[in-house]
Design a protein around this motif. Sequence first.
Motif, PDB file in Angstrom:
ATOM      1  N   GLU A 100      54.699  58.085  47.330  1.00 31.64           N
ATOM      2  CA  GLU A 100      54.175  56.856  46.749  1.00 31.64           C
ATOM      3  C   GLU A 100      52.659  56.842  46.816  1.00 31.64           C
ATOM      4  O   GLU A 100      52.060  57.107  47.871  1.00 31.64           O
ATOM      5  N   VAL A 101      52.027  56.554  45.664  1.00 27.00           N
ATOM      6  CA  VAL A 101      50.568  56.465  45.578  1.00 27.00           C
ATOM      7  C   VAL A 101      50.224  55.222  44.780  1.00 27.00           C
ATOM      8  O   VAL A 101      50.702  55.048  43.655  1.00 27.00           O
ATOM      9  N   ASN A 102      49.413  54.334  45.370  1.00 26.65           N
ATOM     10  CA  ASN A 102      48.969  53.100  44.702  1.00 26.65           C
ATOM     11  C   ASN A 102      50.142  52.258  44.191  1.00 26.65           C
ATOM     12  O   ASN A 102      50.090  51.696  43.093  1.00 26.65           O
ATOM     13  N   GLY A 103      51.212  52.205  44.975  1.00 28.82           N
ATOM     14  CA  GLY A 103      52.347  51.362  44.625  1.00 28.82           C
ATOM     15  C   GLY A 103      53.347  51.981  43.673  1.00 28.82           C
ATOM     16  O   GLY A 103      54.346  51.347  43.334  1.00 28.82           O
ATOM     17  N   SER A 104      53.105  53.227  43.233  1.00 29.09           N
ATOM     18  CA  SER A 104      54.027  53.898  42.314  1.00 29.09           C
ATOM     19  C   SER A 104      54.592  55.152  42.961  1.00 29.09           C
ATOM     20  O   SER A 104      53.853  55.927  43.569  1.00 29.09           O
ATOM     21  N   GLN A 105      55.899  55.334  42.837  1.00 29.53           N
ATOM     22  CA  GLN A 105      56.569  56.498  43.427  1.00 29.53           C
ATOM     23  C   GLN A 105      56.923  57.460  42.299  1.00 29.53           C
ATOM     24  O   GLN A 105      58.033  57.464  41.782  1.00 29.53           O
ATOM     25  N   ARG A 106      55.952  58.335  41.940  1.00 32.14           N
ATOM     26  CA  ARG A 106      56.095  59.195  40.767  1.00 32.14           C
ATOM     27  C   ARG A 106      56.024  60.680  41.077  1.00 32.14           C
ATOM     28  O   ARG A 106      56.159  61.484  40.158  1.00 32.14           O
ATOM     29  N   TRP A 107      55.796  61.072  42.318  1.00 35.34           N
ATOM     30  CA  TRP A 107      55.509  62.468  42.606  1.00 35.34           C
ATOM     31  C   TRP A 107      56.468  63.045  43.643  1.00 35.34           C
ATOM     32  O   TRP A 107      56.861  62.381  44.598  1.00 35.34           O
ATOM     33  N   LEU A 108      56.827  64.316  43.435  1.00 36.21           N
ATOM     34  CA  LEU A 108      57.632  65.059  44.396  1.00 36.21           C
ATOM     35  C   LEU A 108      56.728  66.084  45.077  1.00 36.21           C
ATOM     36  O   LEU A 108      56.160  66.950  44.403  1.00 36.21           O
ATOM     37  N   PRO A 109      56.550  65.995  46.395  1.00 35.13           N
ATOM     38  CA  PRO A 109      55.679  66.957  47.088  1.00 35.13           C
ATOM     39  C   PRO A 109      56.319  68.346  47.150  1.00 35.13           C
ATOM     40  O   PRO A 109      57.484  68.491  47.515  1.00 35.13           O
ATOM     41  N   LEU A 110      55.540  69.363  46.769  1.00 35.54           N
ATOM     42  CA  LEU A 110      55.983  70.752  46.822  1.00 35.54           C
ATOM     43  C   LEU A 110      54.914  71.557  47.560  1.00 35.54           C
ATOM     44  O   LEU A 110      54.124  72.275  46.946  1.00 35.54           O
ATOM     45  N   GLY A 111      54.895  71.416  48.877  1.00 33.39           N
ATOM     46  CA  GLY A 111      53.869  72.104  49.662  1.00 33.39           C
ATOM     47  C   GLY A 111      52.496  71.527  49.349  1.00 33.39           C
ATOM     48  O   GLY A 111      52.297  70.306  49.390  1.00 33.39           O
ATOM     49  N   PRO A 112      51.541  72.385  48.977  1.00 32.01           N
ATOM     50  CA  PRO A 112      50.193  71.901  48.669  1.00 32.01           C
ATOM     51  C   PRO A 112      50.080  71.240  47.305  1.00 32.01           C
ATOM     52  O   PRO A 112      49.042  70.675  46.970  1.00 32.01           O
ATOM     53  N   PHE A 113      51.149  71.295  46.494  1.00 34.91           N
ATOM     54  CA  PHE A 113      51.110  70.734  45.146  1.00 34.91           C
ATOM     55  C   PHE A 113      52.155  69.629  45.018  1.00 34.91           C
ATOM     56  O   PHE A 113      52.961  69.406  45.921  1.00 34.91           O
ATOM     57  N   THR A 114      52.117  68.938  43.892  1.00 34.56           N
ATOM     58  CA  THR A 114      53.100  67.895  43.606  1.00 34.56           C
ATOM     59  C   THR A 114      53.648  68.082  42.206  1.00 34.56           C
ATOM     60  O   THR A 114      52.965  68.617  41.321  1.00 34.56           O
TER      61      THR A 114
END
Length: 377
Positions: A100-114
């Motif tokens: 979650e970033v700035n109230g939005s949950q749009r990203w899947l963490p993949l190590g150093p990248f998303t």
Amino acid sequence: MSRAVAPNLMPDAGILLLGVALMLVGLVAISSASIEYADINYKSTWFHTIRHLIYMALALSAAFVVYRIPLQFWEQTGWIWLFIALALLILVLIPGVGREVNGSQRWLPLGPFTLQPSEFAKLAMVVYLAGYMVRREHEVRHEWQGFLKPMAVLFAATLLLMVEPDFGATVIVAGSAFGMLFLAGVKLGHFMVVGAGALGALLVLVVSEPYRVKRLTAYTDPWADPYDTGFQLTQSLIAFGRGEWFGVGLGNSVQKLFYLPEAHTDFVFSIWAEETGFIGALAVILLYVALIGRILWVGRAAQLGSQPFGAYVCYGVALVFSGQAFVNMGVSSGLLPTKGLTLPFVSYGGTSLTVCCVMLALVLRIDHSVRHGEVRS
């Protein structure tokens, strides 16, 4: 005895050069816009530049692989990519999995990248719909069920996007899907009824969240509250104003010095306009016009060459690129309400850049198929 000649897989130079030109503009703009931000937050002036170069390498590698794959593969596996996209959109909403970033949950963490599933969903929807419209051509053009079936799939995708929430991606996915179905020959009556319903739902979504209403009112008069709801837009407009005709020069932007939030992502076009002026902004717009026009030309050629799948993919890609470019530039110039949406090939972001390059690779493969007379199996 004659020897077999390997097929010429050289891509169309015009489309390739236009895509590379936009990527280079993005690299320069991101490098300039992110210098101070990267220095303060990551203690490395070129942090985002180096990461973007890595993204470019990954995106071009993915595009090369996609370009080598025959179109029949994508036509036959469209439903698989759609299933993967929907699964990723569900996965990103699971607490503890999605970021979650700035109230939005749009990203899947993949190590150093998303990974941003909403970007992949745009590609998957285009490929799936193109295949569906070829398989169900008669139903799509003459029967309600042929139109409503893809609408059900679209509803599921847009619902998941709104839960994140990602209003910008919802508009692009829905708009591109409606555009593709319209170009496929859906009855105007069917299209108008469902389109009116979708527009009504869109209005309900806007008024259902106070922050969306604030964005809309701030867009109509950003100077009424320049330090709160209208802050981003007023700072972006100041950047445009400072650019005048020829800009303040590359690297000399003032608005990137923590005045304009997200200067290297959503508002990178504002910084580019400030540093290169009206002439630089117009040059980027013309690059998009030329690229999208060329993609539509390839789509028309594919349609005339009895390759409807390739034609629909081209139309879908053109709609995605033109929609995103129009919305991003419209937001940064005050023409549209503020929403987070990347500028294709230019904004910072690995998933967005990779999906854009893959889409362009599909268009290049379609162009190759048309020029060399490949036929559907």
